[in-house]
Design a protein around this motif. Structure first.
Motif, PDB file in Angstrom:
ATOM      1  N   ASN A  12       7.825  -4.549  11.317  1.00 29.11           N
ATOM      2  CA  ASN A  12       8.697  -4.340  10.165  1.00 29.11           C
ATOM      3  C   ASN A  12       8.144  -4.927   8.875  1.00 29.11           C
ATOM      4  OD1 ASN A  12      10.668  -2.888  11.559  1.00 29.11           O
ATOM      5  ND2 ASN A  12      11.550  -4.754  12.349  1.00 29.11           N
ATOM      6  N   SER A  13       7.055  -5.672   8.947  1.00 27.19           N
ATOM      7  CA  SER A  13       6.446  -6.209   7.734  1.00 27.19           C
ATOM      8  C   SER A  13       5.697  -5.086   7.017  1.00 27.19           C
ATOM      9  CB  SER A  13       5.485  -7.344   8.082  1.00 27.19           C
ATOM     10  OG  SER A  13       4.349  -6.843   8.754  1.00 27.19           O
ATOM     11  N   LEU A  14       5.431  -5.284   5.755  1.00 29.77           N
ATOM     12  CA  LEU A  14       4.722  -4.251   5.005  1.00 29.77           C
ATOM     13  C   LEU A  14       3.311  -4.049   5.550  1.00 29.77           C
ATOM     14  CD1 LEU A  14       5.848  -4.902   1.325  1.00 29.77           C
ATOM     15  CD2 LEU A  14       6.792  -3.319   3.003  1.00 29.77           C
ATOM     16  N   LEU A  15       2.673  -5.109   6.004  1.00 38.86           N
ATOM     17  CA  LEU A  15       1.344  -4.958   6.601  1.00 38.86           C
ATOM     18  C   LEU A  15       1.414  -4.170   7.904  1.00 38.86           C
ATOM     19  CD1 LEU A  15      -0.436  -8.368   5.968  1.00 38.86           C
ATOM     20  CD2 LEU A  15      -0.860  -6.168   4.887  1.00 38.86           C
ATOM     21  N   GLY A  16       2.451  -4.386   8.680  1.00 45.02           N
ATOM     22  CA  GLY A  16       2.624  -3.633   9.924  1.00 45.02           C
ATOM     23  C   GLY A  16       2.843  -2.153   9.666  1.00 45.02           C
ATOM     24  N   VAL A  17       3.671  -1.848   8.674  1.00 49.58           N
ATOM     25  CA  VAL A  17       3.902  -0.447   8.305  1.00 49.58           C
ATOM     26  C   VAL A  17       2.619   0.140   7.716  1.00 49.58           C
ATOM     27  CG1 VAL A  17       5.266   1.118   6.862  1.00 49.58           C
ATOM     28  CG2 VAL A  17       6.368  -0.824   7.976  1.00 49.58           C
ATOM     29  N   GLY A  18       1.864  -0.678   7.000  1.00 52.05           N
ATOM     30  CA  GLY A  18       0.584  -0.225   6.471  1.00 52.05           C
ATOM     31  C   GLY A  18      -0.373   0.191   7.574  1.00 52.05           C
ATOM     32  N   TYR A  58      -3.240   0.469  -1.513  1.00 57.16           N
ATOM     33  CA  TYR A  58      -4.128   0.809  -2.625  1.00 57.16           C
ATOM     34  C   TYR A  58      -4.656  -0.459  -3.298  1.00 57.16           C
ATOM     35  CZ  TYR A  58      -5.925   2.919  -6.866  1.00 57.16           C
ATOM     36  OH  TYR A  58      -6.742   3.298  -7.899  1.00 57.16           O
ATOM     37  N   MET A  59      -3.775  -1.430  -3.509  1.00 57.53           N
ATOM     38  CA  MET A  59      -4.179  -2.667  -4.177  1.00 57.53           C
ATOM     39  C   MET A  59      -5.202  -3.464  -3.374  1.00 57.53           C
ATOM     40  SD  MET A  59      -0.826  -4.157  -6.111  1.00 57.53           S
ATOM     41  CE  MET A  59       0.223  -4.182  -4.677  1.00 57.53           C
ATOM     42  N   ILE A  60      -5.114  -3.429  -2.064  1.00 51.62           N
ATOM     43  CA  ILE A  60      -6.086  -4.173  -1.258  1.00 51.62           C
ATOM     44  C   ILE A  60      -7.329  -3.341  -0.949  1.00 51.62           C
ATOM     45  CG2 ILE A  60      -4.321  -5.684  -0.278  1.00 51.62           C
ATOM     46  CD1 ILE A  60      -4.560  -4.101   2.349  1.00 51.62           C
ATOM     47  N   GLY A  61      -7.374  -2.117  -1.454  1.00 53.23           N
ATOM     48  CA  GLY A  61      -8.556  -1.274  -1.306  1.00 53.23           C
ATOM     49  C   GLY A  61      -8.670  -0.566   0.028  1.00 53.23           C
ATOM     50  N   ALA A  62      -7.564  -0.417   0.741  1.00 52.48           N
ATOM     51  CA  ALA A  62      -7.597   0.240   2.052  1.00 52.48           C
ATOM     52  C   ALA A  62      -7.504   1.761   1.950  1.00 52.48           C
ATOM     53  CB  ALA A  62      -6.471  -0.285   2.932  1.00 52.48           C
ATOM     54  N   ILE A  63      -6.893   2.259   0.871  1.00 52.51           N
ATOM     55  CA  ILE A  63      -6.768   3.704   0.681  1.00 52.51           C
ATOM     56  C   ILE A  63      -7.172   4.055  -0.745  1.00 52.51           C
ATOM     57  CG2 ILE A  63      -4.961   4.009   2.417  1.00 52.51           C
ATOM     58  CD1 ILE A  63      -2.933   4.217   0.098  1.00 52.51           C
ATOM     59  N   GLU A  64      -7.497   5.313  -0.936  1.00 54.97           N
ATOM     60  CA  GLU A  64      -7.826   5.855  -2.254  1.00 54.97           C
ATOM     61  C   GLU A  64      -7.025   7.136  -2.463  1.00 54.97           C
ATOM     62  OE1 GLU A  64      -9.856   4.868  -4.789  1.00 54.97           O
ATOM     63  OE2 GLU A  64     -10.317   3.004  -3.739  1.00 54.97           O
ATOM     64  N   LEU A  65      -6.814   7.463  -3.718  1.00 50.52           N
ATOM     65  CA  LEU A  65      -6.168   8.718  -4.092  1.00 50.52           C
ATOM     66  C   LEU A  65      -7.134   9.473  -4.981  1.00 50.52           C
ATOM     67  CD1 LEU A  65      -3.587  10.497  -4.143  1.00 50.52           C
ATOM     68  CD2 LEU A  65      -2.953   9.275  -6.216  1.00 50.52           C
ATOM     69  N   GLU A  66      -7.523  10.661  -4.543  1.00 45.92           N
ATOM     70  CA  GLU A  66      -8.465  11.459  -5.317  1.00 45.92           C
ATOM     71  C   GLU A  66      -8.044  12.917  -5.263  1.00 45.92           C
ATOM     72  OE1 GLU A  66     -13.069  12.309  -4.756  1.00 45.92           O
ATOM     73  OE2 GLU A  66     -12.624  10.193  -5.136  1.00 45.92           O
ATOM     74  N   GLY A  68      -5.242  14.278  -5.763  1.00 43.20           N
ATOM     75  CA  GLY A  68      -3.967  14.489  -5.088  1.00 43.20           C
ATOM     76  C   GLY A  68      -3.969  14.221  -3.596  1.00 43.20           C
ATOM     77  N   LEU A  69      -5.089  13.740  -3.047  1.00 42.76           N
ATOM     78  CA  LEU A  69      -5.177  13.474  -1.609  1.00 42.76           C
ATOM     79  C   LEU A  69      -5.406  11.994  -1.340  1.00 42.76           C
ATOM     80  CD1 LEU A  69      -7.451  16.450  -0.503  1.00 42.76           C
ATOM     81  CD2 LEU A  69      -4.967  16.257  -0.243  1.00 42.76           C
ATOM     82  N   LEU A  70      -4.675  11.478  -0.381  1.00 42.66           N
ATOM     83  CA  LEU A  70      -4.873  10.096   0.088  1.00 42.66           C
ATOM     84  C   LEU A  70      -5.886  10.103   1.209  1.00 42.66           C
ATOM     85  CD1 LEU A  70      -1.184   8.886   0.461  1.00 42.66           C
ATOM     86  CD2 LEU A  70      -2.829   8.067  -1.207  1.00 42.66           C
ATOM     87  N   TYR A  71      -6.741   9.110   1.232  1.00 38.12           N
ATOM     88  CA  TYR A  71      -7.681   8.980   2.340  1.00 38.12           C
ATOM     89  C   TYR A  71      -8.011   7.504   2.554  1.00 38.12           C
ATOM     90  CZ  TYR A  71     -11.292   8.675  -1.281  1.00 38.12           C
ATOM     91  OH  TYR A  71     -12.031   8.309  -2.370  1.00 38.12           O
ATOM     92  N   LYS A  72      -8.443   7.186   3.776  1.00 37.67           N
ATOM     93  CA  LYS A  72      -8.876   5.833   4.095  1.00 37.67           C
ATOM     94  C   LYS A  72     -10.162   5.536   3.357  1.00 37.67           C
ATOM     95  CE  LYS A  72      -7.963   6.237   8.833  1.00 37.67           C
ATOM     96  NZ  LYS A  72      -8.255   5.895  10.210  1.00 37.67           N
ATOM     97  N   ARG A  73     -10.246   4.349   2.851  1.00 38.77           N
ATOM     98  CA  ARG A  73     -11.477   3.949   2.174  1.00 38.77           C
ATOM     99  C   ARG A  73     -12.405   3.316   3.195  1.00 38.77           C
ATOM    100  NH1 ARG A  73     -12.150  -0.282  -2.611  1.00 38.77           N
ATOM    101  NH2 ARG A  73     -14.289   0.238  -3.087  1.00 38.77           N
ATOM    102  N   HIS A  74     -13.605   3.831   3.288  1.00 37.89           N
ATOM    103  CA  HIS A  74     -14.595   3.297   4.222  1.00 37.89           C
ATOM    104  C   HIS A  74     -15.515   2.362   3.471  1.00 37.89           C
ATOM    105  CE1 HIS A  74     -13.281   6.068   7.284  1.00 37.89           C
ATOM    106  NE2 HIS A  74     -13.317   7.034   6.385  1.00 37.89           N
ATOM    107  N   SER A  75     -15.680   1.167   4.007  1.00 38.65           N
ATOM    108  CA  SER A  75     -16.560   0.204   3.321  1.00 38.65           C
ATOM    109  C   SER A  75     -17.929   0.162   3.939  1.00 38.65           C
ATOM    110  CB  SER A  75     -15.941  -1.180   3.376  1.00 38.65           C
ATOM    111  OG  SER A  75     -15.551  -1.526   4.677  1.00 38.65           O
TER     112      SER A  75
END
Length: 75
Positions: A12-18, A58-66, A68-75
Motif C-alpha cells: 500500500n505504500s507508494l513505492l509498493g504501488v510503483g 518519474y522524479m526518481i528516474g524510473a520511468i520516462e514519458l516520450e 505520449g508514451l510511458l516506458y521504463k528507463r534502462h540505466s
C-alpha cells in the motif's frame, strides 16, 4: 505514505504501488491504457494515487514519458 511503515504495508505504500506499475510497463504505453489495466487493483485505488505514483517514479528516474508514451528507463 511513500515508504512502508508498521502501519502501512509495502503493497500500500507508494513505492509498493510503483513496483506494480513498473511491472506492467513491459512495453511503452499510454497513461490511459496503463490506468485501464491497473484501476481495478485495490493497491492503486484512485486515479489521484496512480498519478502520484507516476510522479514519484518519474522524479526518481524510473520511468520516462516520450511522445505520449510511458516506458521504463534502462540505466
Amino acid at each position: 505514505m511513500i515508504l512502508p511503515t508498521k502501519h502501512i504495508s509495502t503493497r500500500n505504500s507508494l513505492l509498493g504501488v510503483g513496483a506494480i506499475i513498473i511491472g506492467h510497463l513491459n512495453y511503452p504505453r499510454t497513461v490511459t491504457s496503463l490506468w485501464s489495466d491497473l484501476s481495478k487493483l485495490p493497491e492503486v485505488a484512485t486515479f489521484e494515487r496512480f498519478v502520484l505514483v507516476l510522479d514519484l517514479l518519474y522524479m526518481i528516474g524510473a520511468i520516462e514519458l516520450e511522445e505520449g508514451l510511458l516506458y521504463k528507463r534502462h540505466s
